[in-house]
Design an enzyme around this catalytic site. Structure first.
Site, PDB file in Angstrom:
ATOM      1  N   LYS A 157       3.820   4.079  -1.238  1.00  0.00           N
ATOM      2  CA  LYS A 157       4.233   4.662  -2.504  1.00  0.00           C
ATOM      3  C   LYS A 157       5.582   4.099  -2.930  1.00  0.00           C
ATOM      4  CE  LYS A 157       3.914   8.895  -3.550  1.00  0.00           C
ATOM      5  NZ  LYS A 157       3.231   8.560  -4.815  1.00  0.00           N
ATOM      6  N   ARG A 215      18.552   1.773 -15.218  1.00  0.00           N
ATOM      7  CA  ARG A 215      19.781   0.986 -15.180  1.00  0.00           C
ATOM      8  C   ARG A 215      19.934   0.159 -16.455  1.00  0.00           C
ATOM      9  NH1 ARG A 215      18.486  -1.035  -9.494  1.00  0.00           N
ATOM     10  NH2 ARG A 215      19.330   0.571  -8.135  1.00  0.00           N
ATOM     11  N   PHE A 224      -8.198   5.120 -13.618  1.00  0.00           N
ATOM     12  CA  PHE A 224      -8.700   4.254 -12.559  1.00  0.00           C
ATOM     13  C   PHE A 224     -10.182   3.955 -12.750  1.00  0.00           C
ATOM     14  CE2 PHE A 224      -4.933   6.234 -10.765  1.00  0.00           C
ATOM     15  CZ  PHE A 224      -4.277   5.131 -10.245  1.00  0.00           C
ATOM     16  N   GLU A 234       1.285  -1.546 -12.860  1.00  0.00           N
ATOM     17  CA  GLU A 234      -0.064  -1.631 -12.311  1.00  0.00           C
ATOM     18  C   GLU A 234      -0.830  -2.871 -12.767  1.00  0.00           C
ATOM     19  OE1 GLU A 234      -0.554   0.209  -9.964  1.00  0.00           O
ATOM     20  OE2 GLU A 234      -0.015   2.298 -10.272  1.00  0.00           O
ATOM     21  N   TRP A 250     -12.815   4.157 -10.977  1.00  0.00           N
ATOM     22  CA  TRP A 250     -13.837   5.141 -10.595  1.00  0.00           C
ATOM     23  C   TRP A 250     -13.950   6.276 -11.603  1.00  0.00           C
ATOM     24  CZ3 TRP A 250      -9.416   4.322  -7.554  1.00  0.00           C
ATOM     25  CH2 TRP A 250      -8.452   5.321  -7.612  1.00  0.00           C
ATOM     26  N   LYS A 306       6.236   1.944  -5.770  1.00  0.00           N
ATOM     27  CA  LYS A 306       6.312   0.675  -6.515  1.00  0.00           C
ATOM     28  C   LYS A 306       6.760   0.913  -7.954  1.00  0.00           C
ATOM     29  CE  LYS A 306       2.038  -0.013  -5.180  1.00  0.00           C
ATOM     30  NZ  LYS A 306       1.936   0.927  -4.040  1.00  0.00           N
ATOM     31  N   THR A 307       6.076   1.814  -8.639  1.00  0.00           N
ATOM     32  CA  THR A 307       6.459   2.125 -10.016  1.00  0.00           C
ATOM     33  C   THR A 307       7.783   2.860 -10.058  1.00  0.00           C
ATOM     34  OG1 THR A 307       4.164   2.198 -10.794  1.00  0.00           O
ATOM     35  CG2 THR A 307       5.789   3.415 -12.088  1.00  0.00           C
ATOM     36  N   THR A 308       7.994   3.760  -9.110  1.00  0.00           N
ATOM     37  CA  THR A 308       9.235   4.534  -9.078  1.00  0.00           C
ATOM     38  C   THR A 308      10.448   3.625  -8.968  1.00  0.00           C
ATOM     39  OG1 THR A 308       8.067   6.366  -8.023  1.00  0.00           O
ATOM     40  CG2 THR A 308      10.461   6.385  -7.891  1.00  0.00           C
ATOM     41  N   ASN A 327       0.802  -1.227   0.000  1.00  0.00           N
ATOM     42  CA  ASN A 327       0.000   0.000   0.000  1.00  0.00           C
ATOM     43  C   ASN A 327       0.830   1.270   0.000  1.00  0.00           C
ATOM     44  OD1 ASN A 327      -2.448  -1.413   0.033  1.00  0.00           O
ATOM     45  ND2 ASN A 327      -2.379  -1.640   2.258  1.00  0.00           N
TER      46      ASN A 327
END
Length: 217
Positions: free
Chosen positions: A57, A69, A111, A148, A113, A59-61, A55
């Site tokens: 922040k 690399r 997303f 994602e 929603w 993950k993508t970064t 949960n």
């Protein structure tokens, strides 16, 4: 009152601070010998399945750091974004500088929603997966980032068995990164490297700070 762990850490710190410079040097030399031996014993090389979930922040970064690399080593890389796509992420503009090495496809529409159309969301996720397979199967691409995709799995837009079967088609030395919260147990079990980002504090929830350029997008 201190816990046992806190007391042990404090005692370790006190012992380290009490060492003379020569004792510290000898201790670090012994540690280096142990580390060098451990590294020497690890000679294997393989393509990894990497999962960034949780949960918190980043993950993508973190995955994009691996992308940089790989580009720096001259490898070809592919990125497929399963949720983002209705808006242009800033990283897409930056990575255009590596257009000869990088394939970048933002194939979602935002997303759930925002889209409010489950059937179309499923259709877009399936299209993104088919696009992903073209890179997963291609040995020219050393790294493939499926950004994602875990959310698409969590929402049922893709099936875990479907993704696991596709991952088995990757070449031996290719790395695949799958990001997003809620990674299913089957994927975690199959992965070689799993990192869970833990949320401790978040400015949106606690301070009412909105998403900002350079941080969230």
């Amino acid at each position: 009152m201190q816990t046992n762990t806190e007391m042990e850490l404090n005692q370790t710190s006190d012992r380290a601070n009490s060492l003379t410079p020569e004792q510290h040097k000898q201790k670090m030399q012994r540690r280096k010998e142990v580390q060098d031996q451990r590294i020497a014993e690890k000679s294997g090389e393989k393509g990894l399945i990497i999962v960034n979930t949780g949960n918190g922040k980043g993950k993508t970064t973190a995955a994009l750091g691996m992308v940089l690399r790989s580009l720096g080593h001259g490898y070809r890389v592919a990125i497929v974004q399963f949720i983002k796509g209705a808006w242009e992420p800033a990283e897409k503009a930056v990575f255009e500088k590596w257009e000869d090495q990088l394939e970048f496809h933002a194939m979602g529409e935002g997303f759930t929603w925002e889209t409010q159309d489950r059937d179309r969301d499923i259709e877009k996720a399936q299209q993104a997966w088919e696009k992903s397979l073209t890179f997963i199967r291609n040995s020219d691409f050393r790294l493939v980032l499926l950004d994602e995709i875990n959310i698409a799995l969590k929402l049922g837009y893709l099936q875990v068995e479907q993704v696991l079967a596709g991952l088995e088609e990757k070449p031996e030395l290719s790395h695949i990164i799958l990001t997003g919260r809620g990674a299913p147990a089957g994927l975690i079990e199959r992965a070689d490297l799993v990192t869970e980002m833990t949320l401790v504090k978040h400015p949106f929830k606690e301070q009412g700070v909105k998403a900002q350029p350079g941080i969230e997008y």
